[in-house]
Design a protein around this motif. Structure first.
Motif, mmCIF file in Angstrom:
data_model
loop_
_atom_site.group_PDB
_atom_site.id
_atom_site.type_symbol
_atom_site.label_atom_id
_atom_site.label_comp_id
_atom_site.label_asym_id
_atom_site.label_seq_id
_atom_site.Cartn_x
_atom_site.Cartn_y
_atom_site.Cartn_z
ATOM 1 N N SER A 7 5.895 2.547 -1.738
ATOM 2 C CA SER A 7 4.658 1.850 -2.059
ATOM 3 C C SER A 7 4.862 0.342 -2.016
ATOM 4 O O SER A 7 5.992 -0.154 -2.136
ATOM 5 C CB SER A 7 4.175 2.266 -3.451
ATOM 6 O OG SER A 7 3.047 1.523 -3.853
ATOM 7 N N LYS A 8 3.768 -0.396 -1.865
ATOM 8 C CA LYS A 8 3.811 -1.850 -1.962
ATOM 9 C C LYS A 8 3.332 -2.336 -3.322
ATOM 10 O O LYS A 8 3.378 -3.535 -3.602
ATOM 11 C CB LYS A 8 2.951 -2.464 -0.851
ATOM 12 C CG LYS A 8 3.507 -2.237 0.553
ATOM 13 C CD LYS A 8 2.662 -2.954 1.597
ATOM 14 C CE LYS A 8 3.247 -2.762 2.994
ATOM 15 N NZ LYS A 8 2.443 -3.471 4.031
ATOM 16 N N ASP A 9 2.849 -1.396 -4.135
ATOM 17 C CA ASP A 9 2.360 -1.741 -5.468
ATOM 18 C C ASP A 9 3.524 -1.774 -6.445
ATOM 19 O O ASP A 9 4.301 -0.820 -6.548
ATOM 20 C CB ASP A 9 1.328 -0.706 -5.922
ATOM 21 C CG ASP A 9 0.837 -0.975 -7.332
ATOM 22 O OD1 ASP A 9 0.091 -1.943 -7.518
ATOM 23 O OD2 ASP A 9 1.234 -0.221 -8.244
ATOM 24 N N TYR A 10 3.646 -2.878 -7.182
ATOM 25 C CA TYR A 10 4.784 -3.053 -8.063
ATOM 26 C C TYR A 10 4.848 -1.998 -9.163
ATOM 27 O O TYR A 10 5.930 -1.542 -9.544
ATOM 28 C CB TYR A 10 4.753 -4.448 -8.686
ATOM 29 C CG TYR A 10 5.050 -5.576 -7.712
ATOM 30 C CD1 TYR A 10 5.857 -5.370 -6.593
ATOM 31 C CD2 TYR A 10 4.543 -6.853 -7.919
ATOM 32 C CE1 TYR A 10 6.138 -6.395 -5.707
ATOM 33 C CE2 TYR A 10 4.826 -7.899 -7.036
ATOM 34 C CZ TYR A 10 5.618 -7.660 -5.930
ATOM 35 O OH TYR A 10 5.902 -8.683 -5.063
ATOM 36 N N TYR A 11 3.722 -1.611 -9.701
ATOM 37 C CA TYR A 11 3.718 -0.586 -10.746
ATOM 38 C C TYR A 11 4.186 0.759 -10.187
ATOM 39 O O TYR A 11 4.957 1.480 -10.834
ATOM 40 C CB TYR A 11 2.322 -0.447 -11.353
ATOM 41 C CG TYR A 11 1.895 -1.628 -12.181
ATOM 42 C CD1 TYR A 11 2.320 -1.779 -13.502
ATOM 43 C CD2 TYR A 11 1.058 -2.617 -11.650
ATOM 44 C CE1 TYR A 11 1.923 -2.870 -14.270
ATOM 45 C CE2 TYR A 11 0.660 -3.706 -12.410
ATOM 46 C CZ TYR A 11 1.096 -3.831 -13.717
ATOM 47 O OH TYR A 11 0.709 -4.913 -14.470
ATOM 48 N N SER A 12 3.706 1.102 -8.997
ATOM 49 C CA SER A 12 4.110 2.363 -8.373
ATOM 50 C C SER A 12 5.598 2.369 -8.050
ATOM 51 O O SER A 12 6.275 3.391 -8.185
ATOM 52 C CB SER A 12 3.301 2.604 -7.097
ATOM 53 O OG SER A 12 1.927 2.758 -7.386
ATOM 54 N N ILE A 13 6.118 1.233 -7.609
ATOM 55 C CA ILE A 13 7.543 1.136 -7.291
ATOM 56 C C ILE A 13 8.383 1.465 -8.516
ATOM 57 O O ILE A 13 9.365 2.216 -8.435
ATOM 58 C CB ILE A 13 7.878 -0.275 -6.764
ATOM 59 C CG1 ILE A 13 7.293 -0.463 -5.355
ATOM 60 C CG2 ILE A 13 9.384 -0.509 -6.741
ATOM 61 C CD1 ILE A 13 7.385 -1.876 -4.834
ATOM 62 N N LEU A 14 7.985 0.938 -9.674
ATOM 63 C CA LEU A 14 8.739 1.179 -10.908
ATOM 64 C C LEU A 14 8.378 2.511 -11.569
ATOM 65 O O LEU A 14 9.068 2.954 -12.496
ATOM 66 C CB LEU A 14 8.494 0.042 -11.901
ATOM 67 C CG LEU A 14 9.010 -1.335 -11.493
ATOM 68 C CD1 LEU A 14 8.655 -2.370 -12.563
ATOM 69 C CD2 LEU A 14 10.518 -1.327 -11.258
#
Length: 364
Positions: A7-14
């Motif tokens: 993902s490019k979304d920071y929340y999804s990455i974490l």
């Protein structure tokens, strides 16, 4: 919510919801950064890229201003925050104010971390603590034997009534029955007969030892994940490992685990400043015959041969490369004593057998 590194979304990455608090974000970052750290995964481009992604995500979300701008305007908002621009009142639903295609110093989107920046951020994110040394949000202090939840000698690591599994994992996991086999007999309560203490198994990795998984084939997605040893099953010669931040358990062969234990560095001629330093084992390279050791006090990783790494008393390790008695190679035993003058261990293989071997002949 599972991390999504594509993902490019920071929340999804974490793997965190958008309303996650600071502690949850830091915990998620630590788990992922330790799993994908380049020093734990040398020569892996995937690990290098994932480490940069999770570091960039946490660097943004751990900064109050950048997180606010990211929540409102995405990566363009982060770029604005980096340029010192404050969010305008009201904003615009289609983007950040009138900035449109980007901000001074580059096109649209936030600054992406270089490998060097990711390493530097990781080193400073935990202050003087050892990010490799503990888990489940505990055991973050550098040095000392606290890397194992249950001391090798048995007993309660909290010096009283605390259950280490309940405290670290946030659940009772069977209640008071967990006391059995964790050092000593059950208490004599209300006239009940006390049970005999369990027989000491010198060739078994102690319960509570932190490990990471490696070389799994059927569950390769779990390679690099960490967990804690709950039980040894002699019938299958496997360990039951509970995964970090999960109730999932896995039956694992000893060859598919690496113990993250504390060690002391010894007899480095080329870098004498390392001698006497305590570090945490983060990986083992069988092809090179070396460990990577994280030295928290120096915030650096060093690659060392087993002969320069002294295992603490109570650690269970494997005999390896012993030419005088090759029949012992592959056997596991408990480190009883390190003899400095000869750089050898006394190793207890069973109740009736203690051997003396060179330090380089015991590996994790």
């Amino acid at each position: 919510m599972a991390p999504n590194l594509k993902s490019k979304d920071y929340y999804s990455i974490l793997g965190c919801p958008r309303n996650a608090d600071d502690a949850s974000l830091k915990k998620a970052y630590r788990k992922l950064a330790v799993k994908w750290h380049p020093d734990k995964n040398p020569d892996s481009q995937e690990a290098k890229e994932n480490f940069q992604k999770v570091s960039e995500a946490y660097a943004t979300l751990s900064d109050k201003k950048k997180r606010q701008m990211y929540d409102q305007y995405g990566e363009e908002g982060v770029r604005a925050a980096e340029a010192g621009v404050d969010a305008p009142g009201g904003g615009m639903p289609g983007g950040f104010g009138g900035f449109g295609g980007g901000f001074p110093g580059g096109g649209g989107g936030a600054h992406h971390m270089s490998p060097e920046e990711a390493q530097q951020f990781f080193s400073h994110a935990f202050g003087g603590n050892d990010p490799f040394g503990g888990m489940f949000g505990m055991g973050m202090g550098g040095g000392g034997p606290g890397i194992r939840f249950t001391p090798a000698s048995g007993g309660d690591p909290f010096g009283g009534g605390g259950d280490p599994f309940a405290s670290f994992l946030g659940s009772q996991m069977g209640g008071s029955s967990m006391r059995q086999g964790m050092g000593g007999s059950m208490r004599n309560m209300g006239g009940m007969r006390t049970s005999a203490p369990p027989m000491k198994e010198y060739n078994v990795i102690p319960r509570g030892t932190i490990v990471s998984l490696k070389d799994l084939v059927s569950r390769s997605d779990l390679n690099g994940d960490r967990g804690v040893v709950k039980q040894y099953v002699p019938q299958s010669s496997r360990y039951v490992v509970e995964l970090e931040d999960s109730e999932e358990t896995l039956s694992v062969k000893p060859k598919n685990m690496l113990q993250h234990v504390h060690v002391t560095i010894h007899d480095i001629q080329s870098q004498p400043e390392l001698n006497g330093q305590t570090g945490t084992v983060i990986t083992w390279f069988p092809t090179k015959g070396r460990y990577n050791i994280y030295v928290a006090s120096m915030k650096k990783v060093v690659s060392l041969k087993p002969g320069n790494v002294v295992l603490e008393t109570g650690i269970v390790a494997r005999v390896n490369g012993l030419e005088s008695r090759p029949e012992l190679n592959g056997k596991w035993g408990t480190i009883k004593e390190w003899i400095r003058d000869s750089n050898k261990y006394n190793v207890q293989l069973s109740a009736g057998q203690i051997i003396r071997v060179k330090v380089e002949n015991m590996i994790l």
